[in-house]
Structure formats: C-alpha cells, structure tokens
Enzyme design. Structure first.
Site, mmCIF file in Angstrom:
data_model
loop_
_atom_site.group_PDB
_atom_site.id
_atom_site.type_symbol
_atom_site.label_atom_id
_atom_site.label_comp_id
_atom_site.label_asym_id
_atom_site.label_seq_id
_atom_site.Cartn_x
_atom_site.Cartn_y
_atom_site.Cartn_z
ATOM 1 N N GLU A 120 49.601 9.976 69.146
ATOM 2 C CA GLU A 120 50.801 9.501 68.747
ATOM 3 C C GLU A 120 51.831 10.362 68.992
ATOM 4 O O GLU A 120 53.296 9.759 69.331
ATOM 5 C CB GLU A 120 50.738 9.259 67.055
ATOM 6 N N GLU A 140 42.037 5.854 64.417
ATOM 7 C CA GLU A 140 42.270 5.597 63.084
ATOM 8 C C GLU A 140 41.291 4.518 62.373
ATOM 9 O O GLU A 140 40.806 4.699 61.192
ATOM 10 C CB GLU A 140 43.772 5.270 62.728
#
Length: 266
Positions: A120, A140
C-alpha cells in the site's frame, strides 16, 4: 535530520534516504515508524536542497505491513508518539502516502517482503525498484481484513483492473518479475542492489532542474484526475511559467556552452 527508533534518515547528496528500521519484524509498521515517516516527508519538502527521496527497508526487507499486535492495541510504545497521533489523527495515513503526496520524487528501493501495508505504501511512491527475490501482495482478505490504505482506489489506476482485482481478491504473493510484468514496479535488479539502482535514478533526477521536476510530477498526478482536454489545459497553466525561470535559461545556456547546468531554483 529527524528519525525515530524505527525510521532512520540519511542524506546522500541531494537525496534524502528514509529507511524503515525494524528488521526483527520485517519492518512491520509501528507508531514510531509512522511518525518518523511523516516527519521525513515533511523534512524533504521543506528543504530545497533535497531534490529526491528514497524509501527503503533495513535487514533485507521493505515492509511486511501493519504490526497486527499494534493493530490490536499493543506495542504502540512511546507516549510522545501517541500524543502526535492524537494531535493529528490523520498522521498515519499521511505517513503511508495514502492522501499525502510529497512534491519531491519518491523512489522505492525494495528488497524482500513488500506486502500488505508495504504494497500500500508502495502505491504512493513514484518510481519503484526491487531486488529479484522481493515479494509483493495484498494479504488482507486472507486475514478477513480490508486494505484500507488506499489499494481498492489506487491499484486499479496504476495497473490493469484485472490484475488489481486478482491481487486484491486472492491475497496471494507476487514475485518481483510478476510485479514488473503487471506494471506495479519498474525495475528488477539483482538482490541487494535495489538501493544502489534507486540512488542512480535519484542522481539523474537531481541533475535536472528542480522546479521543472516538481512541476512535471505535480502535472502528471493532477492530469490523472481530469479529462484529456482539462489535463492539457492544466498542463499549459503549470508548464508555461517554468520557461520564464532563471533555471530554464541556465539549462539552455549550459546546453549551448556544453557544460553541466547549475540550477538554483530561481
């Protein structure tokens, strides 16, 4: 120069090198690291002598994402860091470049793990270099979590949507070669040389006119949110003033005189 126990700051000429420094945890994100990162972005933009930024990791890893113990409320050591986050509840997102963009070019030098929050943060950088054994991915969903660092928005704008969705929905790891093939990174280099390659790219940037470099970066990101017609109009508005700068005149003069230009941000 700033820094914290989990983030080191070093100058290499006109380049500021920020190193995620928690190798025992594969540089998993901690509050001291996030505070140090944010302060590093601010320092780089505030110092006109800094022309580029490199983000890398210590100990053969880039970043293994958020420390899940920290996410559960443990390990956020240091009252001073908690006070910083309380004063600016957005600080961690700015540190991760979720909605903060330094005006100086940011080059990622990746070795080892660059997963979850690491991937990210990577999306907030401008140029990306990785060692051939580096690993990328957004894990995730495999843990029942959501990649809330911006990936569902930004990733599909940076790589083809089919690849973005596969990365987001499978939670599988990607090799450096595969990451390069889908356009997530730009260079794959021998292990242990990502920082060397990043410094070489930074040196090329540092040799260019800093006002021009910063205007070009700003124009690219601004135009990405516009129609082509609006983007072209905005480009002229941002670009024409650069031609009137002393640096632009120096660049042309140096070319004619066959010498390196001396840019002064004027």
């Amino acid at each position: 120069m700033g820094g914290t126990e989990h983030l080191t700051v070093q100058r290499e000429g006109a380049t500021l090198v920020l190193t995620l420094n928690r190798p025992e945890a594969k540089n998993a994100l901690s509050l001291p690291m996030l505070v140090g990162l944010y302060d590093g972005w601010v320092e780089a933009d505030a110092d006109d002598a800094i022309r580029s930024i490199i983000l890398t990791g210590a100990g053969g890893a880039f970043c293994a994402g958020m420390d899940l113990k920290a996410l559960a409320g443990k390990g956020m050591e240091g009252q001073q860091y908690r006070d910083r986050l309380k004063a600016d509840p957005d600080l961690h997102w700015k540190a991760m470049l979720r909605h903060h963009r330094p005006r100086k070019p940011v080059i990622a030098a990746v070795e080892g793990y660059c997963v979850a929050g690491g991937t990210e943060i990577l999306q907030g950088t401008d140029i990306r270099v990785a060692g051939e054994s580096a690993t990328f991915g957004l894990f995730e969903v495999k843990r029942g979590l959501f990649p809330i660092g911006g990936s569902t928005v930004r990733l599909q704008r940076q790589i083809p949507r089919t690849h973005a969705l596969e990365m987001l929905l499978t939670g599988r790891p990607y090799s450096a070669r595969e990451a390069a093939d889908i356009g997530l990174i730009g260079h794959v280099v021998p292990d242990g040389t990502a920082l060397e390659k990043a410094l070489a790219i930074a040196g090329q940037i540092n040799d260019c006119g800093p006002l021009a470099v910063e205007a070009v970066k700003a124009s690219v990101y601004e135009a990405a949110e516009m129609s082509e017609a609006d983007g072209l109009a905005a480009e002229l508005k941002r670009g024409w003033p650069i031609f009137d700068t002393a640096d632009a005149k120096e660049g042309s003069r140096a070319f004619a005189e066959r010498r390196p230009p001396v840019f002064r941000r004027e």
